[in-house]
Write a protein that holds these residues in place. Structure first.
Motif, PDB file in Angstrom:
ATOM      1  N   ARG A 201       0.835  -1.201   0.000  1.00 28.16           N
ATOM      2  CA  ARG A 201       0.000   0.000   0.000  1.00 28.16           C
ATOM      3  C   ARG A 201       0.875   1.258   0.000  1.00 28.16           C
ATOM      4  O   ARG A 201       0.596   2.222  -0.716  1.00 28.16           O
ATOM      5  CB  ARG A 201      -0.937  -0.018   1.204  1.00 28.16           C
ATOM      6  CG  ARG A 201      -1.838   1.183   1.328  1.00 28.16           C
ATOM      7  CD  ARG A 201      -2.866   1.221   0.247  1.00 28.16           C
ATOM      8  NE  ARG A 201      -3.874   2.234   0.548  1.00 28.16           N
ATOM      9  CZ  ARG A 201      -4.940   2.441  -0.164  1.00 28.16           C
ATOM     10  NH1 ARG A 201      -5.182   1.688  -1.230  1.00 28.16           N
ATOM     11  NH2 ARG A 201      -5.796   3.371   0.154  1.00 28.16           N
ATOM     12  N   ALA A 202       1.944   1.251   0.805  1.00 29.28           N
ATOM     13  CA  ALA A 202       2.851   2.403   0.846  1.00 29.28           C
ATOM     14  C   ALA A 202       3.463   2.631  -0.537  1.00 29.28           C
ATOM     15  O   ALA A 202       3.535   3.775  -1.009  1.00 29.28           O
ATOM     16  CB  ALA A 202       3.941   2.193   1.896  1.00 29.28           C
ATOM     17  N   ALA A 203       3.882   1.560  -1.203  1.00 29.91           N
ATOM     18  CA  ALA A 203       4.469   1.695  -2.543  1.00 29.91           C
ATOM     19  C   ALA A 203       3.444   2.251  -3.526  1.00 29.91           C
ATOM     20  O   ALA A 203       3.769   3.083  -4.378  1.00 29.91           O
ATOM     21  CB  ALA A 203       5.003   0.346  -3.023  1.00 29.91           C
ATOM     22  N   ALA A 204       2.187   1.804  -3.407  1.00 32.20           N
ATOM     23  CA  ALA A 204       1.129   2.298  -4.307  1.00 32.20           C
ATOM     24  C   ALA A 204       0.838   3.777  -4.062  1.00 32.20           C
ATOM     25  O   ALA A 204       0.619   4.538  -5.009  1.00 32.20           O
ATOM     26  CB  ALA A 204      -0.145   1.471  -4.122  1.00 32.20           C
ATOM     27  N   LEU A 205       0.868   4.194  -2.804  1.00 31.95           N
ATOM     28  CA  LEU A 205       0.550   5.590  -2.475  1.00 31.95           C
ATOM     29  C   LEU A 205       1.723   6.545  -2.697  1.00 31.95           C
ATOM     30  O   LEU A 205       1.540   7.676  -3.128  1.00 31.95           O
ATOM     31  CB  LEU A 205       0.112   5.701  -1.011  1.00 31.95           C
ATOM     32  CG  LEU A 205      -1.222   5.074  -0.628  1.00 31.95           C
ATOM     33  CD1 LEU A 205      -1.432   5.172   0.880  1.00 31.95           C
ATOM     34  CD2 LEU A 205      -2.375   5.738  -1.364  1.00 31.95           C
ATOM     35  N   TYR A 206       2.934   6.083  -2.369  1.00 33.10           N
ATOM     36  CA  TYR A 206       4.079   6.994  -2.307  1.00 33.10           C
ATOM     37  C   TYR A 206       5.177   6.683  -3.320  1.00 33.10           C
ATOM     38  O   TYR A 206       6.190   7.379  -3.358  1.00 33.10           O
ATOM     39  CB  TYR A 206       4.688   6.975  -0.900  1.00 33.10           C
ATOM     40  CG  TYR A 206       3.673   7.184   0.206  1.00 33.10           C
ATOM     41  CD1 TYR A 206       2.798   8.264   0.198  1.00 33.10           C
ATOM     42  CD2 TYR A 206       3.581   6.284   1.262  1.00 33.10           C
ATOM     43  CE1 TYR A 206       1.873   8.456   1.215  1.00 33.10           C
ATOM     44  CE2 TYR A 206       2.658   6.466   2.288  1.00 33.10           C
ATOM     45  CZ  TYR A 206       1.806   7.551   2.250  1.00 33.10           C
ATOM     46  OH  TYR A 206       0.899   7.726   3.260  1.00 33.10           O
ATOM     47  N   GLY A 207       5.017   5.640  -4.116  1.00 26.33           N
ATOM     48  CA  GLY A 207       6.056   5.229  -5.051  1.00 26.33           C
ATOM     49  C   GLY A 207       6.873   4.097  -4.458  1.00 26.33           C
ATOM     50  O   GLY A 207       6.907   3.889  -3.250  1.00 26.33           O
ATOM     51  N   ALA A 208       7.553   3.375  -5.315  1.00 28.64           N
ATOM     52  CA  ALA A 208       8.245   2.155  -4.883  1.00 28.64           C
ATOM     53  C   ALA A 208       9.501   2.421  -4.076  1.00 28.64           C
ATOM     54  O   ALA A 208       9.967   1.542  -3.360  1.00 28.64           O
ATOM     55  CB  ALA A 208       8.576   1.293  -6.096  1.00 28.64           C
ATOM     56  N   GLY A 209      10.084   3.599  -4.165  1.00 20.77           N
ATOM     57  CA  GLY A 209      11.326   3.857  -3.440  1.00 20.77           C
ATOM     58  C   GLY A 209      12.483   3.123  -4.093  1.00 20.77           C
ATOM     59  O   GLY A 209      12.385   2.616  -5.196  1.00 20.77           O
ATOM     60  N   ASP A 210      13.593   3.040  -3.393  1.00 22.99           N
ATOM     61  CA  ASP A 210      14.779   2.356  -3.909  1.00 22.99           C
ATOM     62  C   ASP A 210      14.607   0.855  -3.792  1.00 22.99           C
ATOM     63  O   ASP A 210      14.171   0.361  -2.764  1.00 22.99           O
ATOM     64  CB  ASP A 210      16.028   2.765  -3.125  1.00 22.99           C
ATOM     65  CG  ASP A 210      16.330   4.243  -3.271  1.00 22.99           C
ATOM     66  OD1 ASP A 210      15.977   4.804  -4.326  1.00 22.99           O
ATOM     67  OD2 ASP A 210      16.893   4.825  -2.330  1.00 22.99           O
ATOM     68  N   GLU A 211      14.979   0.132  -4.840  1.00 22.68           N
ATOM     69  CA  GLU A 211      14.939  -1.330  -4.784  1.00 22.68           C
ATOM     70  C   GLU A 211      15.869  -1.814  -3.688  1.00 22.68           C
ATOM     71  O   GLU A 211      16.958  -1.296  -3.511  1.00 22.68           O
ATOM     72  CB  GLU A 211      15.375  -1.931  -6.126  1.00 22.68           C
ATOM     73  CG  GLU A 211      14.302  -1.869  -7.186  1.00 22.68           C
ATOM     74  CD  GLU A 211      13.031  -2.597  -6.801  1.00 22.68           C
ATOM     75  OE1 GLU A 211      13.098  -3.746  -6.336  1.00 22.68           O
ATOM     76  OE2 GLU A 211      11.951  -2.006  -6.974  1.00 22.68           O
TER      77      GLU A 211
END
Length: 157
Positions: A136-146
């Motif tokens: 959910r965090a990735a969907a809302l805020y972007g995936a961030g660094d792998e």
């Protein structure tokens, strides 16, 4: 008496993770087994809500009080439902590249059969729910660094 605690290092701010965790009315959109939420009271420092959970033909309602210490703590107290007790704590700590999310839960069912069933699937269910918050965090805020998500966990049944 399942207990579990772990820390995840995520590429989001403490404020972002705080907002995600305290937005309980949205839980049915992304948390497994959560069928509905009824928010009874929602204030900046406290929310009281009923969470309707369903799994394999079982359906239970849990009422909880969510105490919010923006931006770094969330404490959940169990008020009513099929448990003897439940406490759940979230802590969000800023660190380079994001934040550390400390998560701890401790609960016990009233019904011994539920306790035995929960013990069998507790770890798997918890990993799925924590993963749902990360997704959910990735969907809302972007995936961030792998590769920036790592965790350490401790659980006991």
């Amino acid at each position: 008496m399942p207990k579990h605690s772990e820390t995840r290092h995520l590429p989001y701010t403490p404020e972002q993770m705080f907002d995600l965790v305290t937005d309980v009315k949205r839980y049915p959109e992304f948390l497994p087994w959560v069928q509905a939420m009824r928010v009874r009271q929602d204030q900046p420092q406290e929310t009281v809500a009923d969470m309707i959970v369903g799994f394999k033909g079982l359906r239970e309602t849990f009422t909880s009080r969510v105490r919010k210490g923006r931006p770094d703590t969330v404490h959940v107290d169990y008020l009513d439902g099929p448990l003897k007790y439940l406490t759940n704590d979230w802590r969000f700590r800023a660190e380079p590249g994001g934040c550390a999310v400390d998560f701890a839960v401790d609960f016990q069912f009233k019904n011994r059969m539920f306790e035995m069933l929960a013990g069998q699937v507790f770890g798997q269910a918890l990993r799925r729910m924590i993963g749902a918050f990360e997704t959910r965090a990735a969907a809302l805020y972007g995936a961030g660094d792998e590769g920036s998500s790592n965790s350490s966990a401790h659980s006991a049944a």
